[in-house]
Scaffold this active site. Sequence first.
Site, PDB file in Angstrom:
ATOM      1  N   LYS A 297       0.849  -1.206   0.000  1.00  8.35           N
ATOM      2  CA  LYS A 297       0.000   0.000   0.000  1.00  8.35           C
ATOM      3  C   LYS A 297       0.883   1.254   0.000  1.00  8.35           C
ATOM      4  O   LYS A 297       0.677   2.185  -0.781  1.00  8.35           O
ATOM      5  CB  LYS A 297      -0.924  -0.008   1.219  1.00  8.35           C
ATOM      6  CG  LYS A 297      -2.048  -1.043   1.126  1.00  8.35           C
ATOM      7  CD  LYS A 297      -2.743  -1.321   2.455  1.00  8.35           C
ATOM      8  CE  LYS A 297      -3.794  -2.428   2.297  1.00  8.35           C
ATOM      9  NZ  LYS A 297      -4.425  -2.835   3.560  1.00  8.35           N
TER      10      LYS A 297
ATOM     11  N   GLN B  78      -4.260  -1.368   9.742  1.00  6.92           N
ATOM     12  CA  GLN B  78      -4.386  -2.725   9.199  1.00  6.92           C
ATOM     13  C   GLN B  78      -5.103  -3.635  10.192  1.00  6.92           C
ATOM     14  O   GLN B  78      -4.819  -3.642  11.387  1.00  6.92           O
ATOM     15  CB  GLN B  78      -2.986  -3.277   8.869  1.00  6.92           C
ATOM     16  CG  GLN B  78      -2.986  -4.602   8.143  1.00  6.92           C
ATOM     17  CD  GLN B  78      -3.602  -4.568   6.746  1.00  6.92           C
ATOM     18  OE1 GLN B  78      -3.600  -3.532   6.079  1.00  6.92           O
ATOM     19  NE2 GLN B  78      -4.154  -5.679   6.306  1.00  6.92           N
TER      20      GLN B  78
ATOM     21  N   ASP C 230     -10.842   3.194   4.438  1.00  7.28           N
ATOM     22  CA  ASP C 230     -11.208   1.781   4.502  1.00  7.28           C
ATOM     23  C   ASP C 230     -12.726   1.591   4.530  1.00  7.28           C
ATOM     24  O   ASP C 230     -13.211   0.480   4.292  1.00  7.28           O
ATOM     25  CB  ASP C 230     -10.659   1.159   5.800  1.00  7.28           C
ATOM     26  CG  ASP C 230      -9.411   0.328   5.574  1.00  7.28           C
ATOM     27  OD1 ASP C 230      -9.276  -0.246   4.488  1.00  7.28           O
ATOM     28  OD2 ASP C 230      -8.590   0.256   6.511  1.00  7.28           O
TER      29      ASP C 230
HETATM   30  N1  GUN Z   1      -7.169  -6.531   6.459  1.00  8.21           N
HETATM   31  C1  GUN Z   1      -7.599  -7.247   5.388  1.00  8.21           C
HETATM   32  N2  GUN Z   1      -8.133  -6.432   4.459  1.00  8.21           N
HETATM   33  C2  GUN Z   1      -8.025  -5.172   4.949  1.00  8.21           C
HETATM   34  C3  GUN Z   1      -8.400  -3.898   4.443  1.00  8.21           C
HETATM   35  O1  GUN Z   1      -8.955  -3.731   3.349  1.00  8.21           O
HETATM   36  N3  GUN Z   1      -8.106  -2.843   5.244  1.00  8.21           N
HETATM   37  C4  GUN Z   1      -7.529  -2.990   6.464  1.00  8.21           C
HETATM   38  N4  GUN Z   1      -7.301  -1.892   7.202  1.00  8.21           N
HETATM   39  N5  GUN Z   1      -7.181  -4.147   6.972  1.00  8.21           N
HETATM   40  C5  GUN Z   1      -7.428  -5.238   6.206  1.00  8.21           C
END
Ligand code: GUN
Length: 292
Positions: A51, A95, A118
């Site tokens: 990311k 995350q 998110d």
């Molecule tokens: N863990 C798995 N997928 C995601 C996501 O799209 N965003 C976040 N913050 N954590 C995740």
Amino acid sequence: MNLIDGKAISKKILQETRLEVEALKAHGHTPGLAVVLVGEDPASRSYVRSKDKTCSELGMFSQKFELPADTTQEALVALVHELNADSRIHGILVQSPPPAHIDESAVIEAIDPRKDVDGFHPINVAKVAMGAPDAFVPCTPLGCQRLLLESGIETAGANVVVLGRSMIVGKPMAMLLMQKGRGGDATVTVAHSRTRDLAAVCRTADILIAAIGRPEFVKADFVKEGAVVIDVGINRVPDPSAPNGSKLVGDVAFAEVAPKCKAITPVPGGVGPMTIAMLMHNTVQACKRLMQ
Ligand code: GUN
């Protein structure tokens, strides 16, 4: 059988996003994303790094925080508050999942909903349910919907089965597909591990979205001939023949399912790259809205 090339589609979206970033920068606004990881989970670490890297490649501002596993909830919430107040940052991502001692809801609720790229904050969950145009939609389901749209797969009137009911994928995916309009108008069934006669329910699907988080769970008898299958799973499993002793597989037993499908996404190279592309898209949207 058509292979849906998520890598190629994500590249197109990233290219569009890059142009938006350049236009914003020309007006003195550089979109900025903060990604926060608590703990050492190798998969989460690899997601957070890609990311951060993608942000930099698009010319965005990016800040990565890799915090030790024993970080307190108070310290994490304090960091989120700092990022809420930081005018260089338009998107904040913590995350998931955090270590067990952290109350994830409390952390998510600390994020300014306008920076919640998110789409996990209750305000955005509600906005998605309401079909509000300014909702931040969670990146993975948004990416799945975009894959269907870009591949010319009609959702209107289709029977869609979403396999999985998580807050990150299953629930928002169902919301998006049942919404009125383009990429929606589907008849949606949400199935999960406790669904009775799961294979038979999945076999009713014109479009099956597999997001149950179990390696190669969806077998050939779950899939109707001519169905479209979107595989959201990313599972690392042992593979003695691989140089590092492991490989990635989806939630779908690809080899036996693919021959029955009209179209299917591979793992890797299907939904995964789309999730990151939609995160970049959401961050640019956040920047635009905060600048208004
Ligand atoms: N863990 C798995 N997928 C995601 C996501 O799209 N965003 C976040 N913050 N954590 C995740």
